[in-house]
Design a protein around this motif. Sequence first.
Motif, PDB file in Angstrom:
ATOM      1  N   ASN A 240       0.823  -1.210   0.000  1.00 40.72           N
ATOM      2  CA  ASN A 240       0.000   0.000   0.000  1.00 40.72           C
ATOM      3  C   ASN A 240       0.858   1.261   0.000  1.00 40.72           C
ATOM      4  O   ASN A 240       0.335   2.368  -0.133  1.00 40.72           O
ATOM      5  CB  ASN A 240      -1.002   0.007   1.158  1.00 40.72           C
ATOM      6  N   GLY A 241       2.178   1.107   0.156  1.00 43.04           N
ATOM      7  CA  GLY A 241       3.102   2.229  -0.001  1.00 43.04           C
ATOM      8  C   GLY A 241       3.311   3.090   1.228  1.00 43.04           C
ATOM      9  O   GLY A 241       4.205   3.944   1.245  1.00 43.04           O
ATOM     10  N   SER A 242       2.540   2.868   2.275  1.00 43.74           N
ATOM     11  CA  SER A 242       2.588   3.782   3.415  1.00 43.74           C
ATOM     12  C   SER A 242       3.776   3.562   4.338  1.00 43.74           C
ATOM     13  O   SER A 242       4.091   4.416   5.171  1.00 43.74           O
ATOM     14  CB  SER A 242       1.294   3.661   4.228  1.00 43.74           C
ATOM     15  N   LEU A 243       4.441   2.413   4.220  1.00 49.44           N
ATOM     16  CA  LEU A 243       5.537   2.066   5.131  1.00 49.44           C
ATOM     17  C   LEU A 243       6.897   2.065   4.444  1.00 49.44           C
ATOM     18  O   LEU A 243       7.867   1.513   4.974  1.00 49.44           O
ATOM     19  CB  LEU A 243       5.271   0.687   5.763  1.00 49.44           C
ATOM     20  N   MET A 280      -3.457   8.958   1.770  1.00 48.65           N
ATOM     21  CA  MET A 280      -2.635   9.461   0.670  1.00 48.65           C
ATOM     22  C   MET A 280      -1.358  10.190   1.112  1.00 48.65           C
ATOM     23  O   MET A 280      -0.325  10.046   0.457  1.00 48.65           O
ATOM     24  CB  MET A 280      -3.458  10.362  -0.244  1.00 48.65           C
ATOM     25  N   PRO A 281      -1.339  10.977   2.195  1.00 44.45           N
ATOM     26  CA  PRO A 281      -0.073  11.601   2.598  1.00 44.45           C
ATOM     27  C   PRO A 281       1.026  10.578   2.863  1.00 44.45           C
ATOM     28  O   PRO A 281       2.179  10.760   2.444  1.00 44.45           O
ATOM     29  CB  PRO A 281      -0.451  12.370   3.862  1.00 44.45           C
ATOM     30  N   ALA A 282       0.679   9.488   3.544  1.00 40.80           N
ATOM     31  CA  ALA A 282       1.671   8.447   3.828  1.00 40.80           C
ATOM     32  C   ALA A 282       2.086   7.730   2.552  1.00 40.80           C
ATOM     33  O   ALA A 282       3.265   7.401   2.358  1.00 40.80           O
ATOM     34  CB  ALA A 282       1.108   7.447   4.839  1.00 40.80           C
ATOM     35  N   VAL A 283       1.123   7.484   1.656  1.00 35.74           N
ATOM     36  CA  VAL A 283       1.432   6.820   0.395  1.00 35.74           C
ATOM     37  C   VAL A 283       2.337   7.696  -0.468  1.00 35.74           C
ATOM     38  O   VAL A 283       3.308   7.211  -1.063  1.00 35.74           O
ATOM     39  CB  VAL A 283       0.134   6.472  -0.365  1.00 35.74           C
ATOM     40  N   MET A 284       2.040   8.976  -0.544  1.00 34.75           N
ATOM     41  CA  MET A 284       2.865   9.885  -1.344  1.00 34.75           C
ATOM     42  C   MET A 284       4.284   9.965  -0.791  1.00 34.75           C
ATOM     43  O   MET A 284       5.257  10.026  -1.560  1.00 34.75           O
ATOM     44  CB  MET A 284       2.239  11.277  -1.379  1.00 34.75           C
ATOM     45  N   ARG A 288       7.535   8.988  -3.019  1.00 40.63           N
ATOM     46  CA  ARG A 288       8.666   9.910  -3.194  1.00 40.63           C
ATOM     47  C   ARG A 288       9.987   9.244  -2.797  1.00 40.63           C
ATOM     48  O   ARG A 288      11.028   9.499  -3.419  1.00 40.63           O
ATOM     49  CB  ARG A 288       8.446  11.167  -2.360  1.00 40.63           C
ATOM     50  N   GLU A 289       9.958   8.411  -1.766  1.00 42.87           N
ATOM     51  CA  GLU A 289      11.169   7.681  -1.383  1.00 42.87           C
ATOM     52  C   GLU A 289      11.614   6.748  -2.515  1.00 42.87           C
ATOM     53  O   GLU A 289      12.795   6.676  -2.850  1.00 42.87           O
ATOM     54  CB  GLU A 289      10.916   6.858  -0.112  1.00 42.87           C
ATOM     55  N   LEU A 290      10.659   6.036  -3.099  1.00 40.34           N
ATOM     56  CA  LEU A 290      10.982   5.151  -4.219  1.00 40.34           C
ATOM     57  C   LEU A 290      11.530   5.938  -5.398  1.00 40.34           C
ATOM     58  O   LEU A 290      12.512   5.543  -6.050  1.00 40.34           O
ATOM     59  CB  LEU A 290       9.735   4.372  -4.651  1.00 40.34           C
ATOM     60  N   GLN A 291      10.904   7.053  -5.669  1.00 39.83           N
ATOM     61  CA  GLN A 291      11.317   7.907  -6.783  1.00 39.83           C
ATOM     62  C   GLN A 291      12.727   8.440  -6.559  1.00 39.83           C
ATOM     63  O   GLN A 291      13.545   8.488  -7.487  1.00 39.83           O
ATOM     64  CB  GLN A 291      10.318   9.054  -6.931  1.00 39.83           C
ATOM     65  N   ALA A 292      13.045   8.814  -5.328  1.00 41.47           N
ATOM     66  CA  ALA A 292      14.357   9.386  -5.022  1.00 41.47           C
ATOM     67  C   ALA A 292      15.483   8.392  -5.249  1.00 41.47           C
ATOM     68  O   ALA A 292      16.615   8.784  -5.586  1.00 41.47           O
ATOM     69  CB  ALA A 292      14.377   9.865  -3.571  1.00 41.47           C
ATOM     70  N   HIS A 293      15.203   7.106  -5.106  1.00 39.19           N
ATOM     71  CA  HIS A 293      16.230   6.081  -5.309  1.00 39.19           C
ATOM     72  C   HIS A 293      16.083   5.383  -6.661  1.00 39.19           C
ATOM     73  O   HIS A 293      16.691   4.332  -6.887  1.00 39.19           O
ATOM     74  CB  HIS A 293      16.180   5.070  -4.173  1.00 39.19           C
ATOM     75  N   ASN A 294      15.275   5.969  -7.525  1.00 40.71           N
ATOM     76  CA  ASN A 294      15.133   5.472  -8.899  1.00 40.71           C
ATOM     77  C   ASN A 294      14.683   4.014  -8.954  1.00 40.71           C
ATOM     78  O   ASN A 294      15.180   3.216  -9.746  1.00 40.71           O
ATOM     79  CB  ASN A 294      16.448   5.649  -9.666  1.00 40.71           C
ATOM     80  N   ASN A 295      13.739   3.679  -8.086  1.00 40.89           N
ATOM     81  CA  ASN A 295      13.179   2.327  -8.102  1.00 40.89           C
ATOM     82  C   ASN A 295      12.221   2.156  -9.279  1.00 40.89           C
ATOM     83  O   ASN A 295      11.666   3.128  -9.799  1.00 40.89           O
ATOM     84  CB  ASN A 295      12.421   2.057  -6.803  1.00 40.89           C
TER      85      ASN A 295
END
Length: 485
Positions: A240-243, A280-284, A288-295
Amino acid sequence: MFVTTAVATKQFKISQDIVQRPVGERMAIYHRLLGGLFLLDAAGQKVLESFKYYASVSESVLAGAPKNRKEELILQLMARKILVLSDSPFPSGQPEVPVEKKVNIIQLILANACNFGCAYCFEGVQGTAMSVEDEVAKVQESRIIAKDSIKVNIEDSMYASKERFEHQYDPTNRSMKPADAIAYVSSSLKVARSEGVNEVMIQFFGGEPLLNWRTIKAVLEHFGRGEKEEMIIHYSTVTNGSLISEEVSRTFKKYEVAVCVSVDSPNSPSRPLKDGSNSMPAVMKGLRELQAHNNRIALNAALTSATWDDFDEGIVDLAVDVGAGEIGVVVDFDPTFYSEFGAVNIVERLWGVITYGRENGVVLTGYWHQIFQVMLGFDTVSHRGFKNCSAKGAQFSIEPNGSVFSCKAGSTLLGDIRDETLILDGKAYLDHAALRRENPEYCRGCEIEGFCGGLCLGPLEKKQPLSIPSRSQPANFTAALRKDI
């Protein structure tokens, strides 16, 4: 095209299993069991039609040495089983093959718990409102969630058979320990190797798999990309992306874990946190963490009765924003969804988002899309091991206690992973594996029979948990399928 030679020529005809559909000035053609979709112009169509009854093929073509464009086409038509021997005992050009026992996907159910309270989830493990920290502690302690606190009544779920219900609430089946996960994967790899499989996908699944991060990390660090196991191992997760933390993102990148984040819509109320607040705030933050590490990121959206009003172009805008090039759309598995909204309306809603996605460089895929992907290739099922659903014999879904199902939504217990290769000889597994290629009698002759696995096994197994079809016993399954359609 008759040829007189000293060597007897062979007679070929058009297979009874080809499908032809006009597309503009050309004809789209494929084999309904093997695929190989291609286009023919008028001249090519004329060559094909010359085999409507029977025709001899020249010696050069039979030897694989065509002398001109026409013979090159004939050779291609033979290779794609569009043309078959006139006296072949297999009119489709494809003999029946024995049931394969190849396990390509190892799905680890890391936690039978979740920190979300989604309105439509088939897990039925939403529980009472609590913080993420409390939920993690709860999972790690393997404490059962009280049945009277469940927001979604799993007993009313279209998926929940007696076997599945018992597993969902078993207090010893809450969380997969790191040592157990490593042992389960080792056993699964042994099973895969026993049938010549040397490349597998390990999926981290749940509930919410990241509630059990320590076990995910242990598996990644122990097996790596499979070098020590003499296997090629790929990884993926649905979350779910929140963690997703900086550590999670960095580790996923290191081991090339494909991350599929479930988000139906930026504005959907169907996926709240357990306390009812907006997730959504937790998911976003996680995205962003995934995006920052180019996952490698994909989004996963559900088009169901609960999300109907919220599924729109907004999901594409979100994908563009977070760098996700793909959105997997799970169209409701419950047959009543189609009777409620109608096939035309569902297709139009989905097609509108597909079109918008294309305009913005985002591809929408799903089980429905896989049918077309398989059709484009030739005999792709032989290589990938399944049509549009890996639960048809290609997948072990392993619960924390070691029980093996075909998938998290499935109800038929295949065995215990500690039994290893013995599972492959069990009737439950063999009945599932027969579905790699075979469909029940009701589906025979369909234009997409070779690429479609039919309705989700989840709701059907609830009704017929031990009546999965093989050629020798299609009746019960067929009756259930016909009723649901």
